[in-house]
Design a protein around this motif. Structure first.
Motif, mmCIF file in Angstrom:
data_model
loop_
_atom_site.group_PDB
_atom_site.id
_atom_site.type_symbol
_atom_site.label_atom_id
_atom_site.label_comp_id
_atom_site.label_asym_id
_atom_site.label_seq_id
_atom_site.Cartn_x
_atom_site.Cartn_y
_atom_site.Cartn_z
ATOM 1 N N ILE A 20 -9.513 -8.742 -1.405
ATOM 2 C CA ILE A 20 -8.599 -7.941 -0.554
ATOM 3 C C ILE A 20 -8.383 -6.571 -1.187
ATOM 4 C CG2 ILE A 20 -6.258 -7.798 0.379
ATOM 5 C CD1 ILE A 20 -8.109 -9.792 1.807
ATOM 6 N N GLN A 21 -8.164 -6.484 -2.484
ATOM 7 C CA GLN A 21 -7.927 -5.195 -3.138
ATOM 8 C C GLN A 21 -9.191 -4.314 -3.125
ATOM 9 O OE1 GLN A 21 -6.300 -6.768 -6.946
ATOM 10 N NE2 GLN A 21 -4.409 -5.594 -6.452
ATOM 11 N N ARG A 22 -10.354 -4.943 -3.094
ATOM 12 C CA ARG A 22 -11.569 -4.146 -3.097
ATOM 13 C C ARG A 22 -11.938 -3.648 -1.719
ATOM 14 N NH1 ARG A 22 -16.325 -7.412 -5.567
ATOM 15 N NH2 ARG A 22 -16.239 -8.407 -3.500
ATOM 16 N N ARG A 23 -11.674 -4.453 -0.682
ATOM 17 C CA ARG A 23 -12.151 -4.103 0.643
ATOM 18 C C ARG A 23 -11.028 -3.666 1.606
ATOM 19 N NH1 ARG A 23 -16.155 -9.351 1.397
ATOM 20 N NH2 ARG A 23 -17.652 -8.787 -0.231
ATOM 21 N N GLY A 24 -9.854 -4.074 1.302
ATOM 22 C CA GLY A 24 -8.769 -3.775 2.249
ATOM 23 C C GLY A 24 -8.343 -2.305 2.227
ATOM 24 N N TYR B 48 0.846 -1.193 0.000
ATOM 25 C CA TYR B 48 0.000 0.000 0.000
ATOM 26 C C TYR B 48 0.876 1.235 0.000
ATOM 27 C CZ TYR B 48 1.029 -0.408 4.997
ATOM 28 O OH TYR B 48 1.668 -0.537 6.218
ATOM 29 N N ASP B 49 0.285 2.364 -0.387
ATOM 30 C CA ASP B 49 1.026 3.607 -0.494
ATOM 31 C C ASP B 49 0.838 4.447 0.769
ATOM 32 O OD1 ASP B 49 -1.534 4.539 -0.721
ATOM 33 O OD2 ASP B 49 -1.381 5.014 -2.870
ATOM 34 N N ILE C 171 -4.271 -0.032 -1.249
ATOM 35 C CA ILE C 171 -3.517 -1.184 -1.722
ATOM 36 C C ILE C 171 -3.134 -0.961 -3.177
ATOM 37 C CG2 ILE C 171 -3.638 -3.650 -2.200
ATOM 38 C CD1 ILE C 171 -5.481 -3.926 0.206
ATOM 39 N N THR C 172 -1.886 -1.194 -3.494
ATOM 40 C CA THR C 172 -1.370 -1.009 -4.854
ATOM 41 C C THR C 172 -1.088 -2.334 -5.551
ATOM 42 O OG1 THR C 172 0.872 -0.808 -3.959
ATOM 43 C CG2 THR C 172 -0.367 1.228 -4.283
ATOM 44 N N SER C 173 -0.889 -3.445 -4.795
ATOM 45 C CA SER C 173 -0.636 -4.741 -5.430
ATOM 46 C C SER C 173 -0.992 -5.868 -4.468
ATOM 47 C CB SER C 173 0.826 -4.872 -5.875
ATOM 48 O OG SER C 173 1.680 -4.868 -4.741
ATOM 49 N N CYS C 174 -1.242 -7.063 -5.035
ATOM 50 C CA CYS C 174 -1.548 -8.246 -4.239
ATOM 51 C C CYS C 174 -0.904 -9.442 -4.913
ATOM 52 C CB CYS C 174 -3.072 -8.449 -4.140
ATOM 53 S SG CYS C 174 -3.526 -9.952 -3.210
ATOM 54 N N ASP C 175 -0.198 -10.234 -4.115
ATOM 55 C CA ASP C 175 0.484 -11.431 -4.619
ATOM 56 C C ASP C 175 0.105 -12.619 -3.739
ATOM 57 O OD1 ASP C 175 1.898 -9.967 -6.595
ATOM 58 O OD2 ASP C 175 3.339 -9.303 -5.056
ATOM 59 N N ILE C 176 -0.010 -13.798 -4.353
ATOM 60 C CA ILE C 176 -0.297 -15.025 -3.631
ATOM 61 C C ILE C 176 1.022 -15.570 -3.116
ATOM 62 C CG2 ILE C 176 -1.258 -17.347 -3.794
ATOM 63 C CD1 ILE C 176 -3.312 -15.073 -3.993
ATOM 64 N N ASN D 22 6.416 11.411 9.124
ATOM 65 C CA ASN D 22 5.759 11.542 7.836
ATOM 66 C C ASN D 22 5.138 10.208 7.427
ATOM 67 O OD1 ASN D 22 6.687 14.258 7.550
ATOM 68 N ND2 ASN D 22 8.703 13.452 6.917
ATOM 69 N N PRO D 23 3.939 10.204 6.796
ATOM 70 C CA PRO D 23 3.302 8.932 6.392
ATOM 71 C C PRO D 23 4.082 8.258 5.273
ATOM 72 C CG PRO D 23 2.065 10.795 5.569
ATOM 73 C CD PRO D 23 3.120 11.367 6.453
ATOM 74 N N VAL D 24 4.188 6.960 5.393
ATOM 75 C CA VAL D 24 4.908 6.147 4.400
ATOM 76 C C VAL D 24 4.083 4.897 4.122
ATOM 77 C CG1 VAL D 24 7.234 6.988 5.004
ATOM 78 C CG2 VAL D 24 6.255 5.020 6.225
ATOM 79 N N GLY D 25 4.290 4.326 2.932
ATOM 80 C CA GLY D 25 3.618 3.082 2.583
ATOM 81 C C GLY D 25 4.313 1.891 3.214
ATOM 82 N N GLY D 26 3.736 0.700 2.939
ATOM 83 C CA GLY D 26 4.301 -0.503 3.509
ATOM 84 C C GLY D 26 3.707 -1.731 2.857
ATOM 85 N N SER D 27 3.820 -2.857 3.552
ATOM 86 C CA SER D 27 3.313 -4.122 3.052
ATOM 87 C C SER D 27 2.601 -4.865 4.187
ATOM 88 C CB SER D 27 4.443 -4.973 2.461
ATOM 89 O OG SER D 27 5.411 -5.274 3.466
ATOM 90 N N TYR D 28 1.782 -5.843 3.777
ATOM 91 C CA TYR D 28 1.006 -6.597 4.775
ATOM 92 C C TYR D 28 0.803 -8.000 4.217
ATOM 93 C CZ TYR D 28 -3.006 -8.077 7.610
ATOM 94 O OH TYR D 28 -3.877 -8.782 8.434
ATOM 95 N N SER D 29 0.949 -8.999 5.119
ATOM 96 C CA SER D 29 0.787 -10.408 4.714
ATOM 97 C C SER D 29 -0.220 -11.080 5.643
ATOM 98 C CB SER D 29 2.126 -11.158 4.755
ATOM 99 O OG SER D 29 3.058 -10.580 3.843
#
Length: 218
Positions: free
Chosen positions: A187-191, A159-160, A165-170, A202-209
């Motif tokens: 996940i991309q629609r509701r997350g 996410y940015d 959310i900017t991408s999703c991988d299995i 300052n706000p920064v993006g990240g990742s989530y699993s």
């Protein structure tokens, strides 16, 4: 008998005659072997007048030399001193170097105090709401339900700085492609995410699993 400075010339002649006679008798006595005592007795009987000759007249002192100035003495020339040639030797005299001066003390430079460290405001991003509600039993694919196919799908999203959310991988497949595809779509629609923060806040993006278990409801 007293002696005077002025003697009569007659007396002087008599004295000379008597002295000559005494001398002749003395010589005669010596020649004839007479005793010296006889000669002495005869000499005592003679009335000898000792006549001193008047001192010669004093000569006038010579006139003083003319007042002539003597020429100055010639200058004395000192011959040059002859010194023997210096004797060269093979020995090399070691010259001691002066000990180095100790370095001058450097005054300490007081550095300005370091600014206090800024507070660390970094924080990880977090999901908004309950991730368990991003996919429910109502979202179960109808074909997979009829075929009674089940499984667990692992995913990883990024996410940015706005939390989108900017991408999703299995990351782990359930063994069924339709279940895996439905997982990333939901996940991309509701997350949604609360973005993380760097050290300055300052706000920064990240990742989530996470993962979703697909199970047919009873």
């Amino acid at each position: 008998m007293a002696y005077g400075d002025n003697v009569d010339p007659k007396n002087r002649v008599v004295a000379i005659v008597l002295v000559g006679l005494f001398t002749a008798l003395l010589g005669y006595g010596l020649v004839n072997g007479l005793n010296i005592s006889i000669v002495k007795k005869l000499a005592e009987k003679l009335d000898v007048v000792d006549v001193e000759e008047p001192p010669p007249p004093e000569e006038p002192p010579p006139p003083p030399p003319p007042d002539n100035k003597l020429p100055p003495p010639p200058p004395v020339v000192t011959p040059p001193s002859v010194f023997p040639p210096p004797v060269t030797t093979n020995s090399v005299q070691s010259v001691q170097e002066a000990p180095p001066r100790p370095p001058l003390p450097i005054p300490p430079i007081s550095a300005p105090p370091a600014p206090p460290p800024s507070p660390d405001l970094s924080a990880p991003g977090t999901p908004r709401g309950n991730p368990g509600r991003w996919a429910t039993n109502d979202d179960y694919p109808a074909r997979a339900m009829r075929e009674e196919r089940e499984g667990t799908t692992g995913f990883r999203v990024t996410y940015d700085a706005s939390g989108k959310i900017t991408s999703c991988d299995i990351s782990a497949s359930s063994g069924h492609a339709d279940l895996d595809a439905e997982t990333c779509k939901l996940i991309q629609r509701r997350g949604r995410f609360n973005p993380g923060k760097d050290r300055a806040g300052n706000p920064v993006g990240g990742s989530y699993s996470n993962r979703i278990r697909w199970q047919i409801p009873k």
